[in-house]
Design a protein around this motif. Structure first.
Motif, mmCIF file in Angstrom:
data_model
loop_
_atom_site.group_PDB
_atom_site.id
_atom_site.type_symbol
_atom_site.label_atom_id
_atom_site.label_comp_id
_atom_site.label_asym_id
_atom_site.label_seq_id
_atom_site.Cartn_x
_atom_site.Cartn_y
_atom_site.Cartn_z
ATOM 1 N N ALA A 101 0.706 -1.233 0.039
ATOM 2 C CA ALA A 101 -0.069 0.060 -0.072
ATOM 3 C C ALA A 101 0.705 1.178 0.012
ATOM 4 O O ALA A 101 0.765 2.225 -0.704
ATOM 5 C CB ALA A 101 -1.224 0.140 1.126
ATOM 6 N N GLU A 102 1.923 1.301 0.802
ATOM 7 C CA GLU A 102 2.753 2.321 0.677
ATOM 8 C C GLU A 102 3.421 2.560 -0.556
ATOM 9 O O GLU A 102 3.629 3.630 -0.932
ATOM 10 C CB GLU A 102 3.866 2.204 1.937
ATOM 11 C CG GLU A 102 4.641 3.528 2.177
ATOM 12 C CD GLU A 102 5.775 3.067 3.400
ATOM 13 O OE1 GLU A 102 6.794 3.626 3.194
ATOM 14 O OE2 GLU A 102 5.337 2.576 4.251
ATOM 15 N N LYS A 103 3.935 1.359 -0.980
ATOM 16 C CA LYS A 103 4.814 1.400 -2.210
ATOM 17 C C LYS A 103 3.941 1.971 -3.481
ATOM 18 O O LYS A 103 4.199 2.559 -4.188
ATOM 19 C CB LYS A 103 5.343 0.040 -2.550
ATOM 20 C CG LYS A 103 6.094 0.244 -3.871
ATOM 21 C CD LYS A 103 6.934 -1.238 -4.043
ATOM 22 C CE LYS A 103 7.625 -1.184 -5.467
ATOM 23 N NZ LYS A 103 8.523 -2.419 -5.483
ATOM 24 N N HIS A 110 -7.776 -1.845 -0.095
ATOM 25 C CA HIS A 110 -7.897 -2.175 -1.346
ATOM 26 C C HIS A 110 -6.765 -3.226 -1.639
ATOM 27 O O HIS A 110 -7.055 -4.239 -2.343
ATOM 28 C CB HIS A 110 -7.615 -1.069 -2.241
ATOM 29 C CG HIS A 110 -8.818 0.074 -2.337
ATOM 30 N ND1 HIS A 110 -8.895 1.145 -3.232
ATOM 31 C CD2 HIS A 110 -9.988 0.094 -1.763
ATOM 32 C CE1 HIS A 110 -9.780 1.732 -3.018
ATOM 33 N NE2 HIS A 110 -10.701 1.125 -2.173
ATOM 34 N N VAL A 111 -5.737 -2.997 -0.909
ATOM 35 C CA VAL A 111 -4.353 -3.966 -1.135
ATOM 36 C C VAL A 111 -4.919 -5.119 -0.631
ATOM 37 O O VAL A 111 -4.642 -6.292 -1.136
ATOM 38 C CB VAL A 111 -3.275 -3.270 -0.646
ATOM 39 C CG1 VAL A 111 -2.081 -4.453 -0.901
ATOM 40 C CG2 VAL A 111 -2.816 -2.340 -1.379
ATOM 41 N N CYS A 117 -7.997 -11.944 -2.702
ATOM 42 C CA CYS A 117 -8.609 -12.495 -3.916
ATOM 43 C C CYS A 117 -7.410 -13.321 -4.616
ATOM 44 O O CYS A 117 -7.807 -14.673 -5.055
ATOM 45 C CB CYS A 117 -9.010 -11.459 -5.018
ATOM 46 S SG CYS A 117 -9.727 -12.179 -6.277
ATOM 47 N N ARG A 118 -6.319 -12.885 -4.670
ATOM 48 C CA ARG A 118 -5.384 -13.600 -5.195
ATOM 49 C C ARG A 118 -4.910 -14.876 -4.482
ATOM 50 O O ARG A 118 -4.463 -15.953 -5.122
ATOM 51 C CB ARG A 118 -3.932 -12.806 -5.331
ATOM 52 C CG ARG A 118 -3.766 -11.604 -6.207
ATOM 53 C CD ARG A 118 -3.809 -11.978 -7.716
ATOM 54 N NE ARG A 118 -2.325 -12.611 -7.874
ATOM 55 C CZ ARG A 118 -1.800 -12.566 -8.933
ATOM 56 N NH1 ARG A 118 -1.933 -11.628 -9.888
ATOM 57 N NH2 ARG A 118 -0.529 -13.372 -8.872
ATOM 58 N N LEU A 119 -4.997 -14.929 -3.235
ATOM 59 C CA LEU A 119 -4.626 -15.963 -2.355
ATOM 60 C C LEU A 119 -5.585 -16.978 -2.629
ATOM 61 O O LEU A 119 -5.566 -18.318 -2.611
ATOM 62 C CB LEU A 119 -4.738 -15.518 -0.703
ATOM 63 C CG LEU A 119 -4.326 -16.860 0.094
ATOM 64 C CD1 LEU A 119 -3.158 -17.546 0.050
ATOM 65 C CD2 LEU A 119 -4.794 -16.212 1.696
ATOM 66 N N SER A 120 -7.121 -16.599 -2.595
ATOM 67 C CA SER A 120 -8.348 -17.680 -2.899
ATOM 68 C C SER A 120 -8.027 -18.497 -4.214
ATOM 69 O O SER A 120 -8.186 -19.674 -4.179
ATOM 70 C CB SER A 120 -9.562 -16.819 -2.829
ATOM 71 O OG SER A 120 -9.652 -16.230 -1.370
#
Length: 163
Positions: A101-103, A110-111, A117-120
């Motif tokens: 999120a910082e980067k 949102h992150v 979602c990606r993990l699921s």
């Protein structure tokens, strides 16, 4: 090593390592385990107990070696097949979300949603791979020198039209 279950093999490696994840300049090592909470060995346990037990097994196997030999920190990442996380994996994901999120100058919420979602999907692919196996199968070769074409056609029930 203090534990008999410690992995002392020369080729022992964890799944992921990153420099500066927890502490600036220090390597962090992570090993991943995905377990099915409905498996026979976990049915009688609460979900928290199953997560804790799996984390402790990973810590016993790699923790002391990484701390003393590799001079790093160790984090076991324990997930269930449905996407649940162990306590240490939750801390890891929270820290990773903060960094991303910082980067990327995005809100952490949102992150986190994107990471979940990606993990699921990754866990779903892993579970399907375990259940179904790989789709690709190596091509098989048939020795056609000794093949009886007439018998093969009769056995297969293919109709041959002779014109």
């Amino acid at each position: 090593m203090r534990y008999r279950t410690a992995n002392t093999a020369n080729e022992a490696r964890v799944d992921v390592s990153a420099r500066g994840f927890w502490t600036r300049g220090r390597r962090a090592f992570m090993d991943i385990r995905i377990f099915d909470p409905m498996a026979a060995c976990h049915r009688e346990l609460s979900l928290e107990t199953a997560h804790r037990r799996n984390e402790q097994e990973k810590i016993r196997a790699y923790g002391e070696r990484i701390q003393h030999v590799d001079q790093g920190s160790f984090t076991p990442l324990v997930f269930t097949t449905s996407g649940g996380m162990g306590p240490k994996a939750k801390c890891f994901y929270s820290r990773q979300a903060d960094v991303i999120a910082e980067k990327k100058h995005q809100p952490k919420s949102h992150v986190v949603a994107w990471m979940r979602c990606r993990l699921s999907f990754s866990l779903l692919r892993s579970a399907l791979l375990c259940l179904r196996g790989i789709r690709y199968s190596a091509p098989t070769t048939t020795d056609i020198a000794g093949l009886d074409y007439q018998a093969t056609i009769v056995e297969s029930g293919i109709m041959v039209w002779i014109i």
